[in-house]
Design an enzyme around this catalytic site. Structure first.
Site, short mmCIF file in Angstrom:
data_model
loop_
_atom_site.label_atom_id
_atom_site.label_comp_id
_atom_site.label_asym_id
_atom_site.label_seq_id
_atom_site.Cartn_x
_atom_site.Cartn_y
_atom_site.Cartn_z
N ASP A 82 5.45 7.77 4.25
CA ASP A 82 5.85 7.52 3.16
C ASP A 82 5.20 8.64 2.09
O ASP A 82 4.53 9.41 2.68
CB ASP A 82 5.30 6.03 2.46
CG ASP A 82 5.96 5.92 1.26
OD1 ASP A 82 6.77 6.24 0.91
OD2 ASP A 82 5.52 4.57 0.67
N SER A 85 4.43 9.58 -5.60
CA SER A 85 3.97 10.75 -6.67
C SER A 85 3.28 9.94 -7.56
O SER A 85 3.37 8.91 -7.99
CB SER A 85 5.52 11.19 -7.17
OG SER A 85 5.15 11.58 -8.64
N ARG A 170 -4.93 -3.38 -16.89
CA ARG A 170 -5.21 -2.11 -17.22
C ARG A 170 -4.18 -1.31 -18.18
O ARG A 170 -4.31 -0.59 -18.81
CB ARG A 170 -5.33 -1.23 -16.00
CG ARG A 170 -6.56 -1.64 -14.96
CD ARG A 170 -6.58 -1.01 -13.57
NE ARG A 170 -6.31 0.64 -13.71
CZ ARG A 170 -5.77 1.32 -12.82
NH1 ARG A 170 -5.07 0.82 -11.83
NH2 ARG A 170 -5.58 2.51 -12.90
N1 URA Z 1 0.31 4.20 -10.00
C1 URA Z 1 -0.29 3.25 -9.33
O1 URA Z 1 0.27 2.70 -8.53
N2 URA Z 1 -1.41 2.89 -9.87
C2 URA Z 1 -2.03 3.56 -10.76
O2 URA Z 1 -3.33 3.14 -11.25
C3 URA Z 1 -1.70 4.54 -11.31
C4 URA Z 1 -0.39 4.96 -10.95
#
Ligand code: URA
Length: 447
Positions: A82, A85, A170
């Protein structure tokens, strides 16, 4: 164990031990930790950081917060590989890389996400195809992987559920930007997906979350190191995001650009080069080619023969999308279109890539709140790159909008994202497409 004691410890700058981290992750899944406690710990981690051992413990606990997939008895015909990005504008590499690597013998169960902030999401691009199912039942997923070699889907609710909850917290508490939290978030989903090899594309530049090289390097180093400790061989490439990738930004437009590249109809050189760079690293990592050069030959043959395009067609058919996606993708078209005119003659010196990404979001191509529906047809096409010479009035890009007022606004906003310098000035310097490789890829051709 009391949540507030764990939060206090991190707030005061101490390292958490594996048991405290495991308790936090278990509390995210079973609800013992409230949203405000999880947000407080996330903020303490953003401010105080985590060392390598803490990051590894967090990644391990989040990985095992749900199902860990095991493909060993699933009849897969090659290594499970896999690419991931960190997000950018116009980045449709996944749509091309997954079928391309599948056509070269890899198996790519690619767990992708939705757009985040100003960046586009692979799932949103695929859902521009009518009928495409991003959450297939596990048996259907296995069947598509056996038939097409690749399946780009969303994370099943049982895959790393601790990340699902923490990420949502978050996202709305300004606690995304932490190397430790990003590492654990990305890798927990990738390790739980049962991969045998991963290439990370860490974007750098004004359209990336990591705007500068040192922060991108720190993130790439953390990802490669923690993944290796968890037994997932991972390489990372730091790549340019100081301009959009390819000619388009916007869901249906990007989907069509990927189809056109795979079917040999049209190909933007930077997009092809980056896709081949990342794919070659995966083929070498998966033992499907001994060197980067040989991997490149194999990739070229898969493109020229139409084998990669056929893998895309099989995946789309298998997941309920248009039956003949290569010839008739049934993608929606925006009703209002117009060209962004260059205000003067000269050379494109810089592009505010983030502004272009936000413009696509404001046109309706992305979300400002999690549940928003998006308009797949809107966006930008015919984007000109840094270094292009333009005459006054010549198009810098084409805007695709839902109506006249949105088009009029977007034409002005898009024009101000381009900086044009007089031809007499020294040529502008764009970031090199591939800036750095971790670990250093000694067999890669020097460019
Ligand atoms: N992509 C994710 O999956 N998690 C992150 O914290 C930031 C980008």
């Amino acid at each position: 164990m009391l949540a507030q004691e764990t939060i206090r410890r991190k707030r005061d700058g101490h390292a958490l031990d594996a048991a405290q981290i495991a308790d936090f992750v278990a509390g995210l899944v079973d609800g013992r930790w409230s949203d405000s406690q999880a947000a407080a710990l996330a903020m303490a981690i953003v401010c105080r950081g985590m060392d390598a051992a803490e990051t590894a413990s967090l990644t391990r606990a989040m990985t095992h917060s749900g199902t860990v997939l095991d493909w060993r008895d699933a009849g897969m015909r090659g290594p499970i590989l896999d690419k991931h990005s960190t997000g950018g504008v116009g980045d449709k590499v996944s749509l091309i890389l997954a079928p391309l690597v599948a056509a070269c013998g890899g198996v790519v169960p690619m767990v992708s996400g939705r757009g985040l902030g100003h960046t586009g999401g692979t799932l949103d691009k695929l859902q521009a195809l009518p009928g495409y199912e991003v959450t297939p039942a596990p048996e259907r997923l296995r069947q598509v992987l056996r038939e097409a070699g690749c399946a780009i889907v969303g994370a099943h609710e049982t895959l790393a559920p601790a990340d699902r909850r923490l990420y949502a917290i978050r996202d709305v508490t300004a606690t995304v930007e932490s190397v430790a939290l990003i590492t654990a978030s990305i890798l927990s989903k990738k390790i739980a997906a049962g991969l045998q090899g991963l290439v990370m594309d860490v974007k750098v530049g004004n359209g990336a979350f990591a705007a500068d090289l040192p922060s991108a390097r720190a993130l790439a180093t953390s990802l490669v190191t923690v993944a290796a400790q968890a037994g997932l061989p991972t390489v990372a490439s730091l790549t340019a995001m100081d301009q959009p990738l390819g000619w388009t930004a916007g869901n249906a437009l990007e989907m069509q650009e990927a189809i056109d590249l795979l079917s040999g109809r049209a190909c933007e050189p930077r997009l092809l080069e980056l896709t081949c760079h990342l794919s070659a690293r995966l083929l070498v990592q998966g033992g499907l080619a001994p060197t980067s050069m040989q991997a490149r030959d194999r990739l070229q043959r898969a493109l020229d023969s139409g084998a990669a395009a056929e893998c895309l067609a099989r995946m789309v058919r298998g997941l309920g999308g248009p039956p003949d996606v290569l010839r008739d993708a049934r993608l929606p078209r925006a009703p209002a279109q117009g060209d962004v005119a260059a205000p003067c003659a000269g050379m494109i010196a810089a592009i505010d890539t983030r502004a272009l990404g936000l413009l696509v979001v404001e046109l309706g191509g992305g979300r400002s709140r999690p549940g928003d529906t998006i308009d797949p047809a809107v966006g930008l096409s015919a984007l000109r790159p840094i270094g292009a010479r333009v005459d006054a009035g010549e198009p810098l890009a084409r805007v695709h909008a839902a109506d006249g007022p949105a088009l009029a606004w977007a034409l002005g906003a898009a024009a101000s994202a381009f900086t044009i310098q007089p031809l007499e000035q020294p040529a502008p310097v764009a970031l090199p497409l591939v800036i750095e490789c971790l670990p250093v890829d000694l067999q890669a051709p020097v460019r």
